[in-house]
Motif scaffolding. Structure first.
Motif, PDB file in Angstrom:
ATOM      1  N   ASN A   1       0.817  -1.220   0.000  1.00  0.00           N
ATOM      2  CA  ASN A   1       0.000   0.000   0.000  1.00  0.00           C
ATOM      3  C   ASN A   1       0.842   1.257   0.000  1.00  0.00           C
ATOM      4  O   ASN A   1       1.961   1.263   0.502  1.00  0.00           O
ATOM      5  N   ASP A   2       0.242   2.335  -0.524  1.00  0.00           N
ATOM      6  CA  ASP A   2       0.799   3.653  -0.250  1.00  0.00           C
ATOM      7  C   ASP A   2       0.036   4.240   0.939  1.00  0.00           C
ATOM      8  O   ASP A   2      -0.501   3.484   1.756  1.00  0.00           O
TER       9      ASP A   2
ATOM     10  N   GLY B   1      -3.521   5.671  -3.786  1.00  0.00           N
ATOM     11  CA  GLY B   1      -3.463   4.241  -4.057  1.00  0.00           C
ATOM     12  C   GLY B   1      -2.768   3.899  -5.358  1.00  0.00           C
ATOM     13  O   GLY B   1      -2.838   2.759  -5.816  1.00  0.00           O
ATOM     14  N   GLY B   2      -2.074   4.858  -5.953  1.00  0.00           N
ATOM     15  CA  GLY B   2      -1.429   4.625  -7.230  1.00  0.00           C
ATOM     16  C   GLY B   2      -0.285   3.628  -7.183  1.00  0.00           C
ATOM     17  O   GLY B   2       0.084   3.061  -8.210  1.00  0.00           O
ATOM     18  N   ALA B   3       0.282   3.401  -6.000  1.00  0.00           N
ATOM     19  CA  ALA B   3       1.380   2.451  -5.852  1.00  0.00           C
ATOM     20  C   ALA B   3       0.945   1.158  -5.176  1.00  0.00           C
ATOM     21  O   ALA B   3       1.790   0.332  -4.810  1.00  0.00           O
ATOM     22  N   ASN B   4      -0.367   0.961  -5.030  1.00  0.00           N
ATOM     23  CA  ASN B   4      -0.846  -0.251  -4.366  1.00  0.00           C
ATOM     24  C   ASN B   4      -0.624  -1.488  -5.227  1.00  0.00           C
ATOM     25  O   ASN B   4      -0.800  -1.456  -6.442  1.00  0.00           O
ATOM     26  N   ALA B   5      -0.262  -2.574  -4.573  1.00  0.00           N
ATOM     27  CA  ALA B   5       0.022  -3.822  -5.278  1.00  0.00           C
ATOM     28  C   ALA B   5      -1.246  -4.460  -5.811  1.00  0.00           C
ATOM     29  O   ALA B   5      -2.331  -4.336  -5.228  1.00  0.00           O
ATOM     30  N   SER B   6      -1.100  -5.150  -6.944  1.00  0.00           N
ATOM     31  CA  SER B   6      -2.155  -6.014  -7.476  1.00  0.00           C
ATOM     32  C   SER B   6      -1.893  -7.442  -7.006  1.00  0.00           C
ATOM     33  O   SER B   6      -0.747  -7.827  -6.738  1.00  0.00           O
ATOM     34  N   GLU B   7      -2.924  -8.231  -6.921  1.00  0.00           N
ATOM     35  CA  GLU B   7      -2.772  -9.613  -6.465  1.00  0.00           C
ATOM     36  C   GLU B   7      -1.816 -10.376  -7.385  1.00  0.00           C
ATOM     37  O   GLU B   7      -2.005 -10.414  -8.602  1.00  0.00           O
ATOM     38  N   GLY B   8      -0.774 -10.963  -6.789  1.00  0.00           N
ATOM     39  CA  GLY B   8       0.170 -11.790  -7.540  1.00  0.00           C
ATOM     40  C   GLY B   8       1.118 -11.026  -8.436  1.00  0.00           C
ATOM     41  O   GLY B   8       1.775 -11.609  -9.311  1.00  0.00           O
ATOM     42  N   CYS B   9       1.251  -9.722  -8.223  1.00  0.00           N
ATOM     43  CA  CYS B   9       2.084  -8.904  -9.090  1.00  0.00           C
ATOM     44  C   CYS B   9       3.557  -8.938  -8.685  1.00  0.00           C
ATOM     45  O   CYS B   9       3.923  -9.437  -7.613  1.00  0.00           O
ATOM     46  N   ILE B  10       4.385  -8.397  -9.565  1.00  0.00           N
ATOM     47  CA  ILE B  10       5.756  -8.033  -9.211  1.00  0.00           C
ATOM     48  C   ILE B  10       5.716  -6.582  -8.763  1.00  0.00           C
ATOM     49  O   ILE B  10       5.308  -5.696  -9.517  1.00  0.00           O
ATOM     50  N   VAL B  11       6.090  -6.306  -7.527  1.00  0.00           N
ATOM     51  CA  VAL B  11       6.287  -4.931  -7.101  1.00  0.00           C
ATOM     52  C   VAL B  11       7.710  -4.548  -7.474  1.00  0.00           C
ATOM     53  O   VAL B  11       8.669  -5.197  -7.072  1.00  0.00           O
ATOM     54  N   LEU B  12       7.830  -3.517  -8.279  1.00  0.00           N
ATOM     55  CA  LEU B  12       9.134  -3.054  -8.741  1.00  0.00           C
ATOM     56  C   LEU B  12       9.467  -1.771  -7.984  1.00  0.00           C
ATOM     57  O   LEU B  12       9.060  -0.672  -8.369  1.00  0.00           O
TER      58      LEU B  12
END
Length: 455
Positions: free
Chosen positions: A29-30, A77-88
């Motif tokens: 989350n942001d 919320g622009g930097a919030n993770a998606s389910e199963g994503c790669i957070v870069l």
């Protein structure tokens, strides 16, 4: 998951990959409320452009979404993770590659902290103006992603006006260079501006060429107390109409002033209904402040207090920078709006926000970049109270509707993210939305970059 990690490890050092669920969850989350997020599959912390390219090539091959992140100080919320994503996460790419006093540019990686860059260029007699309230924490990459503003934008403008060129890793791993290092340039479409404010949905910024200015003189500030927000806004309009160019013109309502006093014991006049801060970094700031002081008195100011020196001025600016932090102490959660309206409609925006607060029985403090009409109504609520949370969300929406009705925009500098997706569609209209989705499809045909944001 095993295939993903195997392929990522082939082009990344071990320390660049985070897979412990307890650790990766901290990247989900942001700082925004009411914004959904998922659990990342992995967090990657690259240090080089080639490592970013490897991540994007891998993501494209395996059809895995990628969410780029900076310091996660965002408020939509622009930097919030998606389910199963790669957070870069780009925070390790934090080098200042060049400061050129002749060309007045800096070349930086995306993880450079805004304040670090500002101090580095100051050693060369230069100035990087964009200064968001979170400047001690936020990154240049994040500032570019949301086209951030700051306290000085009334005179110096926002991030978009200082980004001359970019290196961007596209969704398929190709490296695109946009823009220039020169003072002028109109070759082809302005792709640089297209990426600024795109919230990581079109590509990953890995290098930026930023314009710098000569270091201005130290600024002097004044504080003016007003019996109403409308009177303070009348002063703002008078200041701008008379041709003054303050380096800062900020407004804090009574709720905000009281919150700052409670947090930092700064001795601000917490009986005032609105406190206007004005500063000049001109050769003779005292004369400019005297002229503005007279305009404030004519608009109904009950007290006008110019700072005696730069130390007092900085104290006033620190009070403004603490506004959002102070309002966050009122309740367990906040929703920070970011509505920008024409300066001529600023009073209506503030009075309308106060009416919304009364209607929903909530505390809503307002701090604003008054010089450019950018208001930040902060809805304070108890997130454990279901009814209060509902009222907070409804009041937030009503404030955005008010901004649009006054000829404004739903976001001046925080971005759309997850929080304002529905409102972006209303502001753009069907034709605008269709064209923007078409641009997204051109740069990211598989929809892998920061999915679920903006549209």
């Amino acid at each position: 998951m095993d295939d993903l990690l195997t392929r990522l490890r082939a082009g990344l050092p071990a320390e660049a990959l985070l897979t412990d669920p307890d650790v990766t969850a901290s990247y989900a989350n942001d700082m925004a409320s009411f914004c959904e997020s998922g659990a990342p599959a992995v967090v990657v912390l690259p240090r080089t452009v080639e490592q970013v390219r490897h991540v994007m090539r891998t993501a494209t091959e395996l059809r895995v979404p990628v969410v780029p992140q900076g310091a996660r100080t965002g408020l939509s919320g622009g930097a919030n993770a998606s389910e199963g994503c790669i957070v870069l996460s780009l925070v390790k790419m934090d080098r200042i590659l060049e400061i050129n006093p002749v060309d007045r540019i800096a070349v930086v990686e995306p993880g450079v902290i805004n304040a670090v860059l500002s101090r580095a260029v100051a050693e060369h007699g230069l100035y990087y103006p964009p200064d968001p309230s979170s400047w001690e924490m936020c990154t240049i990459g994040g500032n570019i992603g949301t086209a951030s503003g700051g306290l000085c934008c009334v005179k110096y403008g926002v991030t978009a006006e200082y980004v001359l060129g970019l290196d961007v890793v596209l969704a398929d791993g190709r490296l695109l260079t946009t823009g220039r290092r020169t003072a002028k340039g109109v070759a082809g479409y302005d792709l640089t501006r297209l990426f600024v404010g795109s919230e990581g949905s079109l590509g990953i910024v890995v290098r930026a060429v930023l314009a710098l200015r000569p270091q201005p003189p130290a600024q002097l500030a004044l504080a003016a107390e007003f019996p109403s927000s409308a009177a303070a806004c009348e002063a703002v309009c008078a200041i701008m109409e008379r041709g003054h160019t303050p380096s800062l013109l900020e407004l804090m309502d009574r709720t905000t002033v009281q919150a700052v006093n409670k947090l930092a014991r700064m001795g601000l006049p917490d009986t005032t209904e609105a406190l206007l801060l004005c500063a000049f970094d001109t050769p003779d700031p005292a004369a400019d402040l005297a002229a503005v002081g007279e305009l404030c008195k004519a608009a109904g100011a009950t007290e006008v207090v110019p700072a005696a020196d730069t130390a007092e001025s900085e104290l006033l600016l620190q009070a403004r920078r603490l506004s959002l932090t102070a309002l966050e102490t009122i309740k367990s959660a906040t929703m920070i709006d970011d509505v920008c309206v024409p300066r001529t409609r600023l009073a209506e925006m503030l009075d309308g926000t106060a009416a919304v607060a009364r209607k929903y029985g909530l505390t809503i403090g307002v701090c604003a970049h008054a010089g450019d009409g950018n208001t930040h109504p902060v809805v304070c609520f108890d997130h454990t109270d279901e009814d209060e949370s509902r009222r907070a969300r409804e009041s937030f929406d009503e404030i955005m509707a008010l901004g649009l009705a006054l000829g404004g925009t739903i976001t001046g500098e925080h971005g759309v993210g997850v929080l304002k997706k529905d409102w972006l569609a209303r502001e753009l209209g069907p034709v605008g939305l269709e064209l923007q989705r078409g641009i997204k499809a051109t740069f990211d045909p598989l929809g892998l970059l920061n999915p679920g944001k903006l549209f």
